[in-house]
Design an enzyme around this catalytic site. Structure first.
Site: not given
Ligand code: SUG
Length: 426
Positions: A174, A244, A359
């Site tokens: 990730e 994460h 993020c």
């Molecule tokens: O991968 N949300 C992302 C959020 C990522 C956050 N990034 C970090 N913590 N670095 C994920 O879960 C949600 C999309 C949706 O539900 O349509 C989403 O992909």
């Protein structure tokens, strides 16, 4: 060597929506089916970028790949014109169609793991593209991100851009969201900490980062073994919604700002790091429950070095609205540590999908020569910022209700928006 860290923020794309695609991400699940506001999302992202520019920091940006990703759907046998491909996918496999519509590339902390030049085997900055194998919608990003990174960091004397690891659970990767660099300063040799999960220990929320993936990333960059650390995430944190590690910890230079339950064995990790970096400052925050940490995203702040000294926490407004989180911020500012400023930003549209300030950005540490080798179109100045804001104002949909995703009008508007953005970038 004088070095700085450039934050490359993902620009939220025109199809930003709430499709509940990420199991284990509490906000994504909770806000499933809500109406989204893509224009506001992108303008909030841009306002955050401008705020960091005002603090005197170099700010980059990374554009979103085309969504809906009709090109990706063709690989599953959908054929015809773009609209025919999208209509057939929406009809036959709504989950796949929604995955192809996600604007999840905005969370660029998941684009790649970035290893600083003073730490790597060949003295170049290494970027290892993340495969994002844990979530279907995110896995579509990997090859497009690889192509983009090769475009932005094309100078092979300064940068080594690696493709994603095989898209399999064994190598679930990730990116920078599970990596922290600690060093006396950005230009000094650093310690690289890879936080990872352990899929076999079970739980209803998936553990997305695998140890073999982190080890492969370290090998690809030629990191020195004695200065590389692997830290198992605390299972309780993952199961509370820290999908994460950057949801519960952030590092900058010699400071580690963390929830006490971020890691399975924090005492050992901090002892090992101290042994290699005597001026390490661990700012552990007691009094904020994991539930408050996950809902406020206190630890998903950006922690940045300010040009005139000191560090700033770039916090989401949700952290200010959470009494426990804000009390912790005030205590940190009053205490003896390098954190001197708290800057609150509104990134609510992203937050509602589980993405806070940290993020939204990929940090790239560079010296002067590497900085000069970056494609300047992706580094913001006032004029470039204005031109992005104008494109967003003119072309991003104001809102997307869940039913709108399947409408050809939206697909056409998204196509125009992407074309206008590409034209503005040049
Ligand atoms: O991968 N949300 C992302 C959020 C990522 C956050 N990034 C970090 N913590 N670095 C994920 O879960 C949600 C999309 C949706 O539900 O349509 C989403 O992909």
């Amino acid at each position: 060597m004088s070095a700085v860290e450039i934050n490359f923020d993902g620009l939220p794309g025109p199809t930003h929506n709430y499709a509940g695609l990420s199991v284990g991400n509490v906000a994504s699940q909770t806000n499933f089916g809500e109406t989204s506001y893509p224009r506001a999302a992108a303008l909030q992202g841009l306002a955050k970028m401008r705020r960091l520019m005002e603090l005197g920091l170099t700010q980059g940006f990374l554009p979103p790949p085309k969504r809906p990703a009709a090109h990706a759907l063709r690989a599953f046998g959908f054929a015809g014109s773009e609209d025919e491909v999208l209509a057939a996918a929406a009809e036959q496999d709504l989950g796949l169609f929604r995955a192809a519509c996600s604007a999840s590339s905005m969370w660029r902390a998941n684009a790649a793991t970035v290893l600083a030049a003073p730490d790597t085997g060949d003295g170049r900055v290494h970027l290892v593209t993340a495969n994002l194998a844990g979530m279907l919608h995110r896995s579509f990003e990997a090859e497009e991100t690889f192509a983009l990174l090769k475009r932005v960091f094309s100078n092979a004397d300064r940068f080594a851009v690696h493709g994603p690891l095989p898209s399999a659970r064994h190598f679930g990767d990730e990116g920078a969201a599970n990596h922290m660099r600690l060093a006396a300063s950005h230009g000094a040799p650093g310690l690289n900490v890879f936080a990872h999960g352990e899929a076999s220990r079970g739980g209803s929320f998936p553990e997305r980062q695998s140890l073999p993936a982190s080890q492969a990333v370290a090998r690809l960059a030629g990191l020195e073994g004695a200065r590389t650390f692997y830290a198992l995430q605390n299972q309780g944190a993952v199961q509370a919604g820290a999908f994460h590690n950057d949801v519960v910890a952030v590092a900058n230079a010699n400071v580690l700002f963390a929830h006490p339950e971020a890691f399975a064995d924090p005492a050992r990790l901090y002892r090992d790091l101290h042994a290699r970096l005597p001026n390490l400052k661990v700012v552990e925050i007691f009094g904020v429950s994991l539930a408050d940490a996950v809902s406020s995203y206190l630890f998903n702040s950006q922690l940045v070095s300010l040009p005139d000294g000191g560090m700033a926490l770039i916090l989401p407004s949700d952290a200010k609205e959470n009494a426990a989180a804000w009390a912790a911020v005030e205590a940190v500012l009053a205490a003896d540590n390098p954190i001197t400023q708290a800057v609150v930003v509104d990134v609510r549209e992203s937050m509602r999908n589980g993405g806070g300030p940290a993020c939204l950005r990929l940090r790239v540490p560079v010296d002067g020569a590497a900085r000069a080798a970056i494609d300047p179109r992706f580094i913001l100045d006032a004029a470039r910022w204005e031109s992005l804001a104008r494109v967003v104002e003119a072309h991003w949909p104001e809102k997307i209700a869940p039913d709108d995703l399947v409408k050809p009008d939206l697909w056409a508007q998204a196509r125009e928006a992407h074309a206008a953005l590409e034209a503005a970038i040049g």
